[in-house]
Enzyme design. Structure first.
Site, PDB file in Angstrom:
ATOM      1  N   LYS A   1       0.844  -1.203   0.000  1.00 56.73           N
ATOM      2  CA  LYS A   1       0.000   0.000   0.000  1.00 56.73           C
ATOM      3  C   LYS A   1       0.877   1.250   0.000  1.00 56.73           C
ATOM      4  O   LYS A   1       0.596   2.225  -0.711  1.00 56.73           O
ATOM      5  CB  LYS A   1      -0.934  -0.012   1.226  1.00 56.73           C
TER       6      LYS A   1
ATOM      7  N   GLN B 266      -4.360  -1.530   9.693  1.00 55.13           N
ATOM      8  CA  GLN B 266      -4.260  -2.850   9.067  1.00 55.13           C
ATOM      9  C   GLN B 266      -4.810  -3.912  10.018  1.00 55.13           C
ATOM     10  O   GLN B 266      -4.464  -3.949  11.196  1.00 55.13           O
ATOM     11  CB  GLN B 266      -2.786  -3.132   8.701  1.00 55.13           C
TER      12      GLN B 266
ATOM     13  N   ASP C 251     -10.855   2.823   4.328  1.00 45.47           N
ATOM     14  CA  ASP C 251     -11.153   1.387   4.274  1.00 45.47           C
ATOM     15  C   ASP C 251     -12.662   1.128   4.282  1.00 45.47           C
ATOM     16  O   ASP C 251     -13.097   0.008   4.007  1.00 45.47           O
ATOM     17  CB  ASP C 251     -10.537   0.674   5.491  1.00 45.47           C
TER      18      ASP C 251
HETATM   19  N1  GUN Z   1      -6.711  -6.981   6.298  1.00 45.29           N
HETATM   20  C1  GUN Z   1      -7.101  -7.735   5.235  1.00 45.29           C
HETATM   21  N2  GUN Z   1      -7.657  -6.954   4.290  1.00 45.29           N
HETATM   22  C2  GUN Z   1      -7.620  -5.688   4.759  1.00 45.29           C
HETATM   23  C3  GUN Z   1      -8.054  -4.441   4.234  1.00 45.29           C
HETATM   24  O1  GUN Z   1      -8.596  -4.331   3.132  1.00 45.29           O
HETATM   25  N3  GUN Z   1      -7.832  -3.360   5.014  1.00 45.29           N
HETATM   26  C4  GUN Z   1      -7.253  -3.454   6.241  1.00 45.29           C
HETATM   27  N4  GUN Z   1      -7.095  -2.343   6.951  1.00 45.29           N
HETATM   28  N5  GUN Z   1      -6.839  -4.590   6.759  1.00 45.29           N
HETATM   29  C5  GUN Z   1      -7.024  -5.709   6.017  1.00 45.29           C
END
Ligand code: GUN
Length: 278
Positions: free
Chosen positions: A48, A92, A115
């Site tokens: 990311k 995350q 998110d």
């Molecule tokens: N863990 C697995 N997928 C995601 C996601 O799309 N966003 C976040 N913040 N954590 C994750």
């Protein structure tokens, strides 16, 4: 059978973002909070961050140890909520077991919740209001739209009912006029749903979960799973070879939904920055 190439579309989206930023004085910034040392989470955060850098966003990373307290995370989200230089905030997941994930997600300002996990955004999605949508399911919708695959009026089987993927994907499909069936761990026979489906989306983290007997001829198959086999190979949840012979479209793993998730997160961050300056 045609491959749904998420990698190429994600690159197009990045190019569009770069072109758009050139035209205006805007520097979107994304703050990512990583708690603990889960290698998969670390890898996702790194992807990311790299994507942010590629398109010229400011990328801020806040790392906290597994032993940190809920209070410490909450004071960080509070600080980032109040920081006018931060447009998007992402925590995350998963978080360590002693942390109440809902409390953390609720502490993120909804207008910075790129998110789309805050209950405000979840609620808006479900009633069809403008909101931040989770990146993976929105990426799936964008990939289908790019290939001009109509979802309106279609039967869609979704396997996996997580808050991150399955539930928001069902809401997006419903809003788009599809009839989603959301299958989960207690569903007795998922093939009842998948065999009737025009589009099958699977994201549970189990290699070969979806096999050719479970789909109808010409179905569209979206593989949201990512699994690393003992030999190091990355595979999805679909038994790719036989399924690809029977379906009309399929996403590869890697190179399908994964890159779309990252590109959609970038789009959400750009949207947060634009909204902030409105
Ligand atoms: N863990 C697995 N997928 C995601 C996601 O799309 N966003 C976040 N913040 N954590 C994750």
């Amino acid at each position: 059978m045609e491959l749904l190439n998420g990698k190429d579309l994600a690159q197009n989206i990045e190019s569009q973002i770069i072109a758009e930023l050139k035209k205006q004085d805007l520097k979107p910034s994304l703050a990512v909070i990583l708690v603990g040392d889960d290698p998969a989470s670390r890898a996702y955060v790194s992807m990311k961050q790299k994507a942010c850098e590629r398109v010229g966003f400011v990328s801020l990373k806040f790392e906290l140890p597994t032993t940190c307290t809920q209070k410490e995370i909450l004071s960080l989200t509070q600080k980032l909520n109040n920081d006018a230089n931060v447009h998007g905030i992402l925590v995350q997941l998963p978080l360590p077991k002693h942390i109440d994930t809902s409390k953390i997600l609720e502490s993120i300002a909804p207008q910075k919740d790129v998110d789309g996990f805050h209950p405000y955004n979840v609620g808006c999605l479900h009633v069809g209001l403008e909101c931040f949508c989770p990146a993976t399911p929105l990426g799936v919708m964008n990939l289908l739209a790019y290939y001009k695959i109509e979802v309106r009026g279609k039967n869609v089987a979704i396997i996996g009912a997580s808050n991150i993927v399955g539930k928001p994907l069902a809401a997006l499909m419903l809003n788009a006029g599809a009839t989603p069936s959301l299958c989960h761990i207690l569903t007795h026979d998922i093939s009842i749903y998948t065999r009737e489906a025009d589009i099958v989306c699977v994201g549970v983290g189990k290699p070969n979960l979806l096999n050719a007997e479970m789909i109808k001829q010409g179905a569209i198959v979206i593989d949201i799973g990512i699994n690393r086999l003992e030999n190091g190979r990355l595979v999805g949840d679909v038994d790719f070879e036989p399924v690809s012979k029977k379906c009309s479209f399929i996403t590869p793993v890697p190179g399908g939904v994964g890159p779309m998730t990252i590109a959609t997160l970038l789009q959400n961050t750009l949207k947060a920055a634009k909204n902030f300056h409105k």
